[in-house]
Every structure is written in structure tokens, then in C-alpha cells.
Write a protein that holds these residues in place. Structure first.
Motif, PDB file in Angstrom:
ATOM      1  N   ALA A   5     -11.147 -79.124  -1.881  1.00  0.00           N
ATOM      2  CA  ALA A   5     -11.539 -77.788  -1.429  1.00  0.00           C
ATOM      3  C   ALA A   5     -12.879 -77.378  -2.022  1.00  0.00           C
ATOM      4  CB  ALA A   5     -10.457 -76.772  -1.810  1.00  0.00           C
ATOM      5  N   PHE A   6     -13.143 -77.783  -3.252  1.00  0.00           N
ATOM      6  CA  PHE A   6     -14.432 -77.469  -3.880  1.00  0.00           C
ATOM      7  C   PHE A   6     -15.572 -78.191  -3.167  1.00  0.00           C
ATOM      8  CE2 PHE A   6     -17.779 -78.461  -6.961  1.00  0.00           C
ATOM      9  CZ  PHE A   6     -18.105 -77.187  -7.400  1.00  0.00           C
ATOM     10  N   GLU A   7     -15.365 -79.452  -2.808  1.00  0.00           N
ATOM     11  CA  GLU A   7     -16.408 -80.212  -2.119  1.00  0.00           C
ATOM     12  C   GLU A   7     -16.676 -79.657  -0.727  1.00  0.00           C
ATOM     13  OE1 GLU A   7     -19.263 -83.239  -1.570  1.00  0.00           O
ATOM     14  OE2 GLU A   7     -18.229 -82.547  -3.382  1.00  0.00           O
ATOM     15  N   LEU A   8     -15.610 -79.224  -0.030  1.00  0.00           N
ATOM     16  CA  LEU A   8     -15.746 -78.705   1.330  1.00  0.00           C
ATOM     17  C   LEU A   8     -16.024 -77.209   1.357  1.00  0.00           C
ATOM     18  CD1 LEU A   8     -12.801 -80.632   2.999  1.00  0.00           C
ATOM     19  CD2 LEU A   8     -15.235 -81.130   3.220  1.00  0.00           C
ATOM     20  N   ARG A   9     -16.049 -76.581   0.173  1.00  0.00           N
ATOM     21  CA  ARG A   9     -16.261 -75.126   0.067  1.00  0.00           C
ATOM     22  C   ARG A   9     -15.176 -74.354   0.831  1.00  0.00           C
ATOM     23  NH1 ARG A   9     -21.243 -77.474   0.180  1.00  0.00           N
ATOM     24  NH2 ARG A   9     -22.680 -76.858  -1.479  1.00  0.00           N
ATOM     25  N   GLY A  10     -13.955 -74.768   0.638  1.00  0.00           N
ATOM     26  CA  GLY A  10     -12.832 -74.098   1.278  1.00  0.00           C
ATOM     27  C   GLY A  10     -11.870 -75.102   1.875  1.00  0.00           C
ATOM     28  N   LEU A  11     -10.746 -74.584   2.368  1.00  0.00           N
ATOM     29  CA  LEU A  11      -9.751 -75.441   3.018  1.00  0.00           C
ATOM     30  C   LEU A  11     -10.124 -75.627   4.473  1.00  0.00           C
ATOM     31  CD1 LEU A  11      -6.460 -73.994   1.482  1.00  0.00           C
ATOM     32  CD2 LEU A  11      -7.641 -76.091   0.842  1.00  0.00           C
ATOM     33  N   VAL A  12     -10.425 -76.842   4.854  1.00  0.00           N
ATOM     34  CA  VAL A  12     -10.784 -77.165   6.236  1.00  0.00           C
ATOM     35  C   VAL A  12      -9.521 -77.638   6.950  1.00  0.00           C
ATOM     36  CG1 VAL A  12     -12.188 -78.614   7.725  1.00  0.00           C
ATOM     37  CG2 VAL A  12     -13.119 -77.778   5.566  1.00  0.00           C
ATOM     38  N   LEU A  13      -9.124 -76.938   8.003  1.00  0.00           N
ATOM     39  CA  LEU A  13      -7.874 -77.233   8.688  1.00  0.00           C
ATOM     40  C   LEU A  13      -8.089 -77.868  10.056  1.00  0.00           C
ATOM     41  CD1 LEU A  13      -6.058 -73.860   7.900  1.00  0.00           C
ATOM     42  CD2 LEU A  13      -6.138 -75.938   6.524  1.00  0.00           C
ATOM     43  N   TYR A  26     -29.169 -67.623  11.973  1.00  0.00           N
ATOM     44  CA  TYR A  26     -28.033 -67.002  11.291  1.00  0.00           C
ATOM     45  C   TYR A  26     -27.960 -67.504   9.854  1.00  0.00           C
ATOM     46  CZ  TYR A  26     -26.550 -66.034  16.079  1.00  0.00           C
ATOM     47  OH  TYR A  26     -26.501 -65.627  17.388  1.00  0.00           O
ATOM     48  N   TRP A  27     -27.367 -66.659   9.003  1.00  0.00           N
ATOM     49  CA  TRP A  27     -26.966 -67.051   7.661  1.00  0.00           C
ATOM     50  C   TRP A  27     -25.441 -67.035   7.633  1.00  0.00           C
ATOM     51  CZ3 TRP A  27     -27.119 -69.258   3.203  1.00  0.00           C
ATOM     52  CH2 TRP A  27     -26.322 -68.809   2.149  1.00  0.00           C
ATOM     53  N   ILE A  28     -24.810 -68.163   7.274  1.00  0.00           N
ATOM     54  CA  ILE A  28     -23.361 -68.308   7.329  1.00  0.00           C
ATOM     55  C   ILE A  28     -22.833 -68.429   5.910  1.00  0.00           C
ATOM     56  CG2 ILE A  28     -21.443 -69.646   8.273  1.00  0.00           C
ATOM     57  CD1 ILE A  28     -23.354 -70.757  10.362  1.00  0.00           C
ATOM     58  N   ASP A  29     -21.928 -67.530   5.510  1.00  0.00           N
ATOM     59  CA  ASP A  29     -21.363 -67.582   4.164  1.00  0.00           C
ATOM     60  C   ASP A  29     -19.836 -67.613   4.183  1.00  0.00           C
ATOM     61  OD1 ASP A  29     -20.867 -65.046   5.022  1.00  0.00           O
ATOM     62  OD2 ASP A  29     -21.780 -64.024   3.313  1.00  0.00           O
ATOM     63  N   GLY A  30     -19.242 -68.018   5.288  1.00  0.00           N
ATOM     64  CA  GLY A  30     -17.784 -68.139   5.371  1.00  0.00           C
ATOM     65  C   GLY A  30     -17.366 -68.727   6.696  1.00  0.00           C
ATOM     66  N   LYS A  31     -16.060 -68.962   6.841  1.00  0.00           N
ATOM     67  CA  LYS A  31     -15.544 -69.585   8.055  1.00  0.00           C
ATOM     68  C   LYS A  31     -15.178 -68.564   9.127  1.00  0.00           C
ATOM     69  CE  LYS A  31     -13.754 -73.725   5.802  1.00  0.00           C
ATOM     70  NZ  LYS A  31     -14.716 -74.589   6.515  1.00  0.00           N
ATOM     71  N   ASP A  32     -14.977 -67.328   8.751  1.00  0.00           N
ATOM     72  CA  ASP A  32     -14.614 -66.313   9.721  1.00  0.00           C
ATOM     73  C   ASP A  32     -15.835 -65.867  10.515  1.00  0.00           C
ATOM     74  OD1 ASP A  32     -13.943 -63.078  10.196  1.00  0.00           O
ATOM     75  OD2 ASP A  32     -12.273 -64.458  10.503  1.00  0.00           O
ATOM     76  N   VAL A  33     -15.580 -65.322  11.704  1.00  0.00           N
ATOM     77  CA  VAL A  33     -16.677 -64.864  12.556  1.00  0.00           C
ATOM     78  C   VAL A  33     -17.489 -63.767  11.871  1.00  0.00           C
ATOM     79  CG1 VAL A  33     -17.228 -63.867  14.807  1.00  0.00           C
ATOM     80  CG2 VAL A  33     -15.332 -65.474  14.590  1.00  0.00           C
ATOM     81  N   SER A  34     -16.815 -62.930  11.076  1.00  0.00           N
ATOM     82  CA  SER A  34     -17.511 -61.842  10.393  1.00  0.00           C
ATOM     83  C   SER A  34     -18.468 -62.352   9.321  1.00  0.00           C
ATOM     84  CB  SER A  34     -16.496 -60.890   9.763  1.00  0.00           C
ATOM     85  OG  SER A  34     -15.697 -61.573   8.803  1.00  0.00           O
ATOM     86  N   ARG A  35     -18.361 -63.620   8.945  1.00  0.00           N
ATOM     87  CA  ARG A  35     -19.243 -64.179   7.923  1.00  0.00           C
ATOM     88  C   ARG A  35     -20.476 -64.837   8.535  1.00  0.00           C
ATOM     89  NH1 ARG A  35     -17.799 -61.360   4.103  1.00  0.00           N
ATOM     90  NH2 ARG A  35     -18.985 -62.761   2.733  1.00  0.00           N
ATOM     91  N   LEU A  36     -20.687 -64.632   9.824  1.00  0.00           N
ATOM     92  CA  LEU A  36     -21.860 -65.166  10.520  1.00  0.00           C
ATOM     93  C   LEU A  36     -22.849 -64.011  10.694  1.00  0.00           C
ATOM     94  CD1 LEU A  36     -22.703 -67.886  11.923  1.00  0.00           C
ATOM     95  CD2 LEU A  36     -21.974 -66.831  14.044  1.00  0.00           C
ATOM     96  N   HIS A  37     -23.950 -64.031   9.945  1.00  0.00           N
ATOM     97  CA  HIS A  37     -24.872 -62.904   9.891  1.00  0.00           C
ATOM     98  C   HIS A  37     -26.174 -63.240  10.624  1.00  0.00           C
ATOM     99  CE1 HIS A  37     -22.103 -61.478   6.827  1.00  0.00           C
ATOM    100  NE2 HIS A  37     -22.309 -62.598   6.147  1.00  0.00           N
ATOM    101  N   PRO A  38     -26.487 -62.532  11.705  1.00  0.00           N
ATOM    102  CA  PRO A  38     -27.777 -62.777  12.383  1.00  0.00           C
ATOM    103  C   PRO A  38     -28.944 -62.434  11.466  1.00  0.00           C
ATOM    104  CG  PRO A  38     -26.278 -61.507  13.767  1.00  0.00           C
ATOM    105  CD  PRO A  38     -25.683 -61.533  12.396  1.00  0.00           C
TER     106      PRO A  38
END
Length: 420
Positions: free
Chosen positions: A261-269, A106-118
Motif C-alpha cells: 500500500a505504501f508503494e502504490l500510495r493506497g489500496l489499489v482494488l 489537473y493535479w491529482i492527490d487521491g483516487k476519488d473524483v473530488s481529489r482531481l483538481h483542475p
């Protein structure tokens, strides 16, 4: 009778022979499948020591394997090339509905499921996944360079001379057709481990990243100095100082979120520190709104105060002080998270220094409160004394005026005046 005994004996020998064959097959399969540490040239432990990473370099390719070190009920194991799961190239080993082990990319470019690209790495070879007694392992072989051009996965190159960042994840189940939050990862590594492929070692971590250091410094100035001083100013100083300190502290706290947020590439909750920090920031941001919505005090002339007017100071008081306490806990949890991730002695020293700072601040607040109570008590006593002295003087003066004779000495006269 003899024939029956002979038949039973023959059947028993047959069962023993089958058992011996099964044992031999099992032993042979184990011999054919050597331990991963023996099958690969190099081994290192990834973050949290929960997953082992194996590899063997070839002239134009690399053989990679990963195995969980702790038994669990996880249904899949994933490793990814990148500083985090976001913006990474991931390899997921799992068991499909037919019970077959598979490895998907997979190529992952986000935290949402839709951002997980086979992806379809056609050059992936010798891919297999196994789950034995709660221990998961995946293996594959891939070229060092990707032959395709124009797709994100085509940038998935491996340079043996450069550190390779690796992260891992485990979860309950996986699906290549119906991905959802339910089958996304539940346990992940906190940070990437940079593997030196040619040396067979892990790159030494050199201190805390600058972004985390900036985040911690700004949060300390905000929650450790400005906001607590603003709370003290509301009680012991003028209202203008309270507004200035609180607004400056809140603005600096919001700015401090940016580098993290810049270091983690987003807000990690998902971490404990993030949850506590969000709670503290929510209460801090609620205070200006609370102050803006403050009900108007009753006008002069005997107007009765409403219930909201009476209740508002208590709400504002307790939310503000609760926010300070939660903010202090957030700083301590952040220091612990960084200390666990980077094993830095400076972070441990900073933790003890901050705890000492909190104790000093609490002592100062108690001293100021004691002095305030002492001053208030003194003012009440002084006011009561002045009021009593003035009252006695007036009474004495009135009595003297009433009894004072208006005639020369030696002669007394009572003068009667009309009531009109």
C-alpha cells in the motif's frame, strides 16, 4: 436537346472539379500535419506498449505529445508526470460537446473524483487533441519550470537531467465540469516509465522494488507456511498449535499489506491480484470471528446437540481450506503481475519454486491423512479384538464358576438355595 446535353456535361465537370479540390485539400492538410515521429526528436513506448511518448527539448521549454498505439472506443487520452496517477500532474486530451479537441491539466492527490483538481497552466501552448479512426493523440508545449509559487501545480518542474516518470490512462469520455466515476479512466498503465529526456531513452528497471519484495516475502511466510501448517495442526496436533499458527499467519498477512500500500500510495482494488487477495484475507479474517461465535457443545447428561452445533465444524472446516486455496492463487497472481511489470527472471524462478513448494505441501498433507486413516483403522481393529477377547474370557470364567464342584472328588451334590 443539345443545350441539355451541354448543361449535363458542364455539371459533371463541375462535380469532378469539386472532388479534385477536396482531395487536394485533404492531401495538403496531411502534408501540413507531419507524423508525430517526424515532428519530434525522441520517441519511446510507455508501459504495456499501448501509448507512445514523444518530446523535443528547447532551451527553456519542452514540446510533448502522446498517441495511443491501438484503436479503441476511448474518448480521451491522458498522460501524467509521476510514479502513479495519485500525486501526479496530468494532461488530458479530449473532445468537448462542440466537437473541439481540448487539453486540460489537473493535479491529482487521491483516487476519488473530488481529489482531481483542475489547474490553469497559463504557460501551456500549442495544445491540441485529435481522434482519428480510434487513434488518440494529444500535443502541448510547456516551460521546464513553473513560474507560480504556493500551489501544488507550481511544483510541476521538469529537469532534463533527471528521469521523468510518465504514466498513461484512457477512458470512454471526459468532462471538465461534471467529472464522475463514469468518465474516469478505465484502462491505465501498471507502472511508471522513467524517461531520460536528454538521452532519448528509457531508464532500465533494476529489479523489483523493495516494497513489493517485502510484501511477497511476508505473504509467502503467511499463506505458504504458517496458515497451511495451522490447518494441519487442527487435525493432527493439539488445539494450542492451531491457534498459535493461525493467529501468527493472519497477523503477518495484515502486516504484509503495508509495504504494498505504501508503494502504490493506497489500496489499489482494480487488479486481479488485489481482488483475489481481498477475497483470501476476508475469509481468513472471518475464521477468528467464526471461532469466537462457535456454539457451545451440549452438556454431559444426554443433552441433544443443536443444529448450529452440528453445522459449525463443517463451516469452519471449508472456509479455512478454501481460504488457503484462494491465498495460493493470490500469491501466483501477484508473482505474475510483478513478472509482467518488471520482466525479471528472478520472479519467474520464484514462481516455479512456489509451485513446487505447493506440490510438496500437498504431498505431505496427503501422506499425513493416509497415516491418520491407517492409525484410526488400526485402533478400531485393536479395540474390537480386545473387546472380543475380554468377552470370551468372562464367559469361560462364568461357565467354570457355575460348573465347578464345591465338594471333594468322588461325591457330587447339588445345593439348592432359597431365592430370598
Amino acid at each position: 436537346m443539345a443545350n441539355a446535353t451541354s448543361f449535363c456535361g458542364s455539371f459533371l465537370h463541375f462535380l469532378l472539379l469539386l472532388a479534385a479540390v477536396a482531395v487536394a485539400v485533404s492531401v495538403a492538410s496531411e502534408l501540413r500535419r507531419p507524423d508525430l515521429s517526424q515532428a519530434y526528436n525522441h520517441t519511446v513506448l510507455l508501459d504495456d506498449d499501448q501509448v507512445a511518448f514523444f518530446w523535443t527539448l528547447h532551451p527553456d521549454s519542452i514540446s510533448i505529445a502522446a498517441r495511443s498505439k491501438k484503436t479503441s472506443t476511448s474518448g480521451y487520452l491522458a498522460i501524467a508526470i509521476g510514479d502513479g496517477m495519485v500525486n501526479s500532474h496530468a494532461y488530458v486530451g479530449w473532445t468537448d460537446a462542440d466537437g473541439n479537441g481540448r487539453v486540460s491539466t489537473y493535479w491529482i492527490d487521491g483516487k476519488d473524483v473530488s481529489r482531481l483538481h483542475p489547474t490553469s497552466e497559463k504557460q501551456l501552448a500549442d495544445a491540441r487533441f485529435q481522434s482519428e479512426k480510434g487513434l488518440l493523440s494529444l500535443e502541448f508545449r510547456r516551460p521546464l519550470s513553473s513560474p507560480c509559487v504556493g500551489w501544488p501545480e507550481c511544483e510541476n518542474h521538469i529537469d532534463p537531467d533527471l528521469p521523468l516518470p510518465i504514466v498513461w490512462a484512457r477512458g470512454a469520455r471526459w468532462s471538465d465540469t461534471r467529472l464522475s466515476w463514469g468518465n474516469m479512466h478505465a484502462i491505465t498503465s501498471d507502472r511508471a516509465v522513467r524517461v531520460l529526456l536528454t538521452h532519448g531513452t528509457v531508464e532500465e528497471v533494476k529489479g523489483v522494488p523493495l516494497a513489493y519484495a517485502a510484501h511477497g516475502f511476508f505473504m509467502f511466510i503467511s499463506w505458504g507456511i504458517l496458515l497451511p501448517c495451522g490447518v494441519l495442526a487442527a487435525r493432527y496436533l493439539r488445539r494450542q498449535w492451531h491457534l498459535r499458527l493461525q493467529s501468527s499467519g493472519l497477523a503477518l498477512a495484515l502486516i504484509a499489506i503495508v509495504p504494498a500500500a505504501f508503494e502504490l500510495r493506497g489500496l489499489v482494488l482494480s487488479s486481479t491480484h488485489s481482488a483475489i487477495g481481498i477475497a483470501a484475507m476476508s475469509m481468513a479474517c472471518a475464521q477468528p470471528i467464526n471461532a469466537y461465535l462457535r456454539p457451545k457443545p451440549p452438556a454431559a447428561g444426554g443433552e441433544v446437540a443443536s443444529g448450529a452445533t452440528i453445522l459449525w465444524p463443517s463451516i469452519h472446516f471449508w472456509i479455512g481450506r478454501s481460504a488457503i486455496l484462494v491465498g495460493i492463487v493470490a500469491i501466483l497472481s501477484g508473482l505474475k503481475q510483478v513478472a509482467d511489470a518488471y520482466d525479471c527472471e528472478a520472479v519467474d524462478a520464484a514462481t516455479w519454486a512456489f509451485m513446487l513448494w505447493v506440490l510438496v505441501g500437498a504431498a505431505v498433507a496427503l501422506f499425513l491423512e493416509y497415516m491418520e486413516l491407517k492409525r484410526s483403522r488400526k485402533e478400531r481393529n485393536s479395540f474390537a479384538g480386545r473387546f472380543g477377547s475380554q468377552g470370551n474370557g468372562e464367559e469361560e470364567e462364568c461357565s467354570i464358576d457355575l460348573l465347578k464342584s464345591q465338594e471333594p472328588p468322588g461325591r457330587s451334590q447339588v445345593q439348592l438355595e432359597s431365592l430370598n
